[in-house]
Design an enzyme around this catalytic site. Structure first.
Site, PDB file in Angstrom:
ATOM      1  N   SER A   1      22.668  18.547  27.458  1.00 48.18           N
ATOM      2  CA  SER A   1      22.696  17.937  28.796  1.00 48.18           C
ATOM      3  C   SER A   1      21.326  18.113  29.423  1.00 48.18           C
ATOM      4  CB  SER A   1      23.743  18.648  29.664  1.00 48.18           C
ATOM      5  OG  SER A   1      23.608  18.249  31.019  1.00 48.18           O
TER       6      SER A   1
ATOM      7  N   TYR B   1      28.176  26.117  32.534  1.00 46.89           N
ATOM      8  CA  TYR B   1      27.851  24.831  31.918  1.00 46.89           C
ATOM      9  C   TYR B   1      26.379  24.781  31.499  1.00 46.89           C
ATOM     10  CZ  TYR B   1      27.590  19.808  31.137  1.00 46.89           C
ATOM     11  OH  TYR B   1      27.390  18.570  30.569  1.00 46.89           O
TER      12      TYR B   1
HETATM   13  P1  NAD Z   1      34.702  13.183  28.944  1.00 48.96           P
HETATM   14  O1  NAD Z   1      35.491  14.170  29.736  1.00 48.96           O
HETATM   15  O2  NAD Z   1      34.918  11.741  29.143  1.00 48.96           O
HETATM   16  O3  NAD Z   1      34.830  13.507  27.383  1.00 48.96           O
HETATM   17  C1  NAD Z   1      34.910  14.820  26.896  1.00 48.96           C
HETATM   18  C2  NAD Z   1      35.981  14.855  25.828  1.00 48.96           C
HETATM   19  O4  NAD Z   1      36.015  16.169  25.251  1.00 48.96           O
HETATM   20  C3  NAD Z   1      37.380  14.574  26.387  1.00 48.96           C
HETATM   21  O5  NAD Z   1      37.984  13.514  25.673  1.00 48.96           O
HETATM   22  C4  NAD Z   1      38.113  15.889  26.199  1.00 48.96           C
HETATM   23  O6  NAD Z   1      39.500  15.734  25.919  1.00 48.96           O
HETATM   24  C5  NAD Z   1      37.368  16.490  25.016  1.00 48.96           C
HETATM   25  N1  NAD Z   1      37.556  17.938  24.936  1.00 48.96           N
HETATM   26  C6  NAD Z   1      37.415  18.854  25.919  1.00 48.96           C
HETATM   27  N2  NAD Z   1      37.713  20.074  25.465  1.00 48.96           N
HETATM   28  C7  NAD Z   1      38.060  19.930  24.163  1.00 48.96           C
HETATM   29  C8  NAD Z   1      38.475  20.824  23.144  1.00 48.96           C
HETATM   30  N3  NAD Z   1      38.626  22.139  23.402  1.00 48.96           N
HETATM   31  N4  NAD Z   1      38.728  20.346  21.906  1.00 48.96           N
HETATM   32  C9  NAD Z   1      38.607  19.024  21.648  1.00 48.96           C
HETATM   33  N5  NAD Z   1      38.236  18.120  22.570  1.00 48.96           N
HETATM   34  C10 NAD Z   1      37.960  18.570  23.811  1.00 48.96           C
HETATM   35  O7  NAD Z   1      33.194  13.543  29.273  1.00 48.96           O
HETATM   36  P2  NAD Z   1      31.809  13.020  28.658  1.00 48.96           P
HETATM   37  O8  NAD Z   1      30.924  12.863  29.816  1.00 48.96           O
HETATM   38  O9  NAD Z   1      31.995  11.901  27.706  1.00 48.96           O
HETATM   39  O10 NAD Z   1      31.355  14.326  27.877  1.00 48.96           O
HETATM   40  C11 NAD Z   1      30.923  14.313  26.529  1.00 48.96           C
HETATM   41  C12 NAD Z   1      29.806  15.315  26.384  1.00 48.96           C
HETATM   42  O11 NAD Z   1      28.690  14.877  27.165  1.00 48.96           O
HETATM   43  C13 NAD Z   1      30.143  16.716  26.889  1.00 48.96           C
HETATM   44  O12 NAD Z   1      29.621  17.677  25.980  1.00 48.96           O
HETATM   45  C14 NAD Z   1      29.418  16.792  28.214  1.00 48.96           C
HETATM   46  O13 NAD Z   1      29.079  18.105  28.572  1.00 48.96           O
HETATM   47  C15 NAD Z   1      28.197  15.958  27.918  1.00 48.96           C
HETATM   48  N6  NAD Z   1      27.474  15.456  29.101  1.00 48.96           N
HETATM   49  C16 NAD Z   1      28.024  14.534  29.927  1.00 48.96           C
HETATM   50  C17 NAD Z   1      27.297  14.083  31.034  1.00 48.96           C
HETATM   51  C18 NAD Z   1      27.836  13.052  31.987  1.00 48.96           C
HETATM   52  O14 NAD Z   1      27.189  12.785  33.009  1.00 48.96           O
HETATM   53  N7  NAD Z   1      28.963  12.438  31.742  1.00 48.96           N
HETATM   54  C19 NAD Z   1      26.032  14.588  31.260  1.00 48.96           C
HETATM   55  C20 NAD Z   1      25.502  15.522  30.394  1.00 48.96           C
HETATM   56  C21 NAD Z   1      26.235  15.950  29.301  1.00 48.96           C
END
Ligand code: NAD
Length: 250
Positions: free
Chosen positions: A144, A157
């Site tokens: 991130s 986080y």
């Molecule tokens: P999201 O919540 O849409 O997707 C995350 C997915 O991870 C969900 O489907 C959830 O069910 C799954 N998950 C959570 N815990 C789990 C576990 N213990 N086992 C299996 N699956 C699990 O969010 P996203 O934004 O698509 O996040 C994806 C990645 O991107 C994450 O690592 C997040 O930290 C990172 N990220 C997102 C952003 C943003 O702005 N959306 C920014 C920086 C980093």
């Protein structure tokens, strides 16, 4: 060279939603076979429908990445189905916003278990499968922008994402001799389930700080994942590729 993934088997965690779902669709467009893993079973079925619509084969595996043995079992299922694993996108993640002085032991355990241990378990299981089969595979971990900069309330986080970046370097150093690349993606403000970004006042504060002037989409991140997973990314390892519209630089 090129970015086609024809016949390659890509294992994606967090595939039920957001960035994982968007990447599954993007990889399906380029011919990959997909292992879709997540703890959200309904979401997995939505992703399955999307990729099958594109003609891709998909193996759906309900999975909690916090535990090592289920992760190893999921990789074994992929190998049993297709006999190979070419790409691991260790993308599942959670956040737990809270002021630092109020954080409990459980807050730390929950976030670190998914964001750090989950990434490690996926990487280990994938690397063993790739090394055993002499596959010059690709491992991509989701970090991130909050691994580089941060804001109040993001203790576990930001800490976890910093760990992901360092783990990525360790893995790149150790797995490079096996022909395996390991990189991280650092998304910025991406509209997903974790981060819906619908509040106009909040958007009014965030968007002026993004040089490209817009919130990102899962497809924006998927393009970076595709580059790192494809032949075009063959000589890139150990880096974190930020996909943030330039937010981090200003
Ligand atoms: P999201 O919540 O849409 O997707 C995350 C997915 O991870 C969900 O489907 C959830 O069910 C799954 N998950 C959570 N815990 C789990 C576990 N213990 N086992 C299996 N699956 C699990 O969010 P996203 O934004 O698509 O996040 C994806 C990645 O991107 C994450 O690592 C997040 O930290 C990172 N990220 C997102 C952003 C943003 O702005 N959306 C920014 C920086 C980093």
């Amino acid at each position: 060279m090129g970015n086609r993934l024809d016949g390659r088997v890509a294992f994606i965690t967090g595939a039920a939603s957001g960035i994982g779902q968007g990447t599954a669709v993007r990889f399906a467009e380029e011919g990959a076979r997909l292992v879709l893993a997540d703890r959200n079973v309904d979401g997995l079925e939505s992703t399955r429908a999307m990729v099958e619509e594109l003609g891709a084969e998909a193996l759906v595996i309900p999975l909690d990445v916090r535990e090592r043995h289920p992760v190893e079992d999921a990789v074994a299922q992929a190998l049993a189905r297709w006999g190979r694993l070419d790409i691991m996108f260790a993308n599942a993640g959670i956040s737990s916003p809270k002021p630092f002085i109020d954080l409990t032991e459980e807050d730390w355990d929950q976030v670190l278990a998914v964001n750090v241990k989950g990434v490690a378990f996926c990487g280990q299981a994938a690397a063993r499968a790739m090394i055993d089969r002499k596959i010059p595979g690709r491992i991509i971990n989701t970090a991130s922008t909050y691994s580089e900069v941060t804001a109040p309330g993001s203790g576990p986080y930001s800490s976890s994402k910093g760990a992901v970046r360092m783990m990525t370097k360790v893995m790149a150093v150790e797995l490079g001799p096996h022909g395996i690349t390991v990189n991280a993606i650092g998304p910025g403000w991406i509209r997903t389930g974790m981060n819906p970004l619908t509040d106009p006042a909040r958007l009014g504060r965030i968007i002026p700080g993004i040089p490209l002037g817009r919130i990102g989409t899962p497809r924006d991140v998927a393009g970076a994942a595709l580059f790192l997973a494809s032949d075009d990314g063959a000589y890139v390892t150990g880096v974190t590729l930020f996909v943030d519209g330039g937010w981090i630089i200003q």
